[in-house]
Write an enzyme that holds these catalytic residues in place. Structure first.
Site, PDB file in Angstrom:
ATOM      1  N   TYR A 155       0.705  -1.357  -0.122  1.00 19.07           N
ATOM      2  CA  TYR A 155       0.195   0.048   0.186  1.00 19.07           C
ATOM      3  C   TYR A 155       0.820   0.849  -0.043  1.00 19.07           C
ATOM      4  CZ  TYR A 155      -2.629   3.601   2.058  1.00 19.07           C
ATOM      5  OH  TYR A 155      -4.549   4.889   2.227  1.00 19.07           O
ATOM      6  N   LYS A 159       1.219   4.778  -2.704  1.00 20.42           N
ATOM      7  CA  LYS A 159       1.125   6.091  -2.346  1.00 20.42           C
ATOM      8  C   LYS A 159       2.083   6.895  -2.840  1.00 20.42           C
ATOM      9  CE  LYS A 159      -2.721   5.229  -1.421  1.00 20.42           C
ATOM     10  NZ  LYS A 159      -4.464   5.905  -2.232  1.00 20.42           N
TER      11      LYS A 159
END
Length: 251
Positions: A155, A159
């Site tokens: 994740y 980002k």
């Protein structure tokens, strides 16, 4: 209802990850501001919340697939084009130590969070370039784009990639009037509640994220490009998230 007001009358906005907590707020705020919104999510049932919302059309599909991205833009062109793209789609539920994450799960997170944003951003940029006009892209990042969460390596990598993608768009396409900026919100959990790890002492409301998106996509932010807006109550400014863990000096 938010006290912040913007006028998006006559504009077309694409919101991905629309069935999620932040996605729903984004769709409602843009629609309330007068925009025609296309709400897209892989969760067809989740999109039913917009069935009675004026000015909102829905489409279900996996945006990491090129054929789905092509279908989204074919529909947009048929319906009048696009003014604002909001890349909000993401897998957020994966909590796996880096040493244990499988290649398949890693690829799935990269596809959902980063590949989808790439596919849509490139198609939006081509559409605007060919039309001889500009447009605005708002990407949803996270504090994990610059700081590491525990057990969320994939994740966080996506980002950081979203932020890098935004900078690349700003540098390469800014001369065409195309802007891309990020919002990095912290602790968006629904209703506002106390939060000891944020300097403001409370969590971030989904509507506050949506208000930031409306600002970044508006003429008021015309000179903001490649920027990351840390909507985190001061978390990014803090050296440590838990002041109680500060080392005490010997007297």
């Amino acid at each position: 209802m938010s006290a912040v007001t913007f006028d998006y009358t006559g504009e077309r906005v694409l919101v991905t990850g629309a069935a999620g907590l932040i996605g729903r707020a984004l769709v409602h705020r843009f629609a309330d501001a007068g925009a025609g919104v296309l709400a897209v999510d892989v969760d067809a049932d989740g999109l039913k919340v917009f069935d009675a919302v004026q000015g909102v059309a829905t489409m279900a599909g996996d945006l990491a697939r090129e054929d789905v991205a092509d279908a989204v833009f074919a529909g947009l062109v048929q319906d009048g084009g696009l003014d604002v793209l909001v890349n909000n789609a993401a897998m957020t539920e994966v909590r796996t130590p880096l040493i244990d994450i499988s290649a398949g799960l890693w690829d799935a997170v990269i596809a959902a969070n980063l590949r989808s944003a790439y596919l849509l951003s490139v198609r939006a940029a081509r559409l605007w370039r060919d039309a001889g006009r500009g447009g605005a892209i708002v990407n949803l990042s996270s504090p994990g784009g610059s700081r590491a969460h525990e057990d969320q390596s994939a994740y966080d990598v996506t980002k950081a990639g979203i932020e890098a993608l935004s900078r690349a768009i700003a540098v390469e396409l800014g001369g065409l009037g195309i802007r891309a900026n990020c919002i990095a919100p912290a602790s968006v959990v629904g209703e506002i509640r106390p939060a000891t790890d944020l300097p403001t002492g409370r969590t971030t409301a989904p509507e506050e994220v949506a208000d930031a998106a409306l600002y970044l996509a508006s003429p008021a932010a015309a000179q903001l490009n490649g920027h990351v807006l840390h909507l985190d109550g001061g978390l990014h400014a803090r050296l440590r998230t838990d002041p109680a863990q500060e080392q005490q000096r010997d007297s």
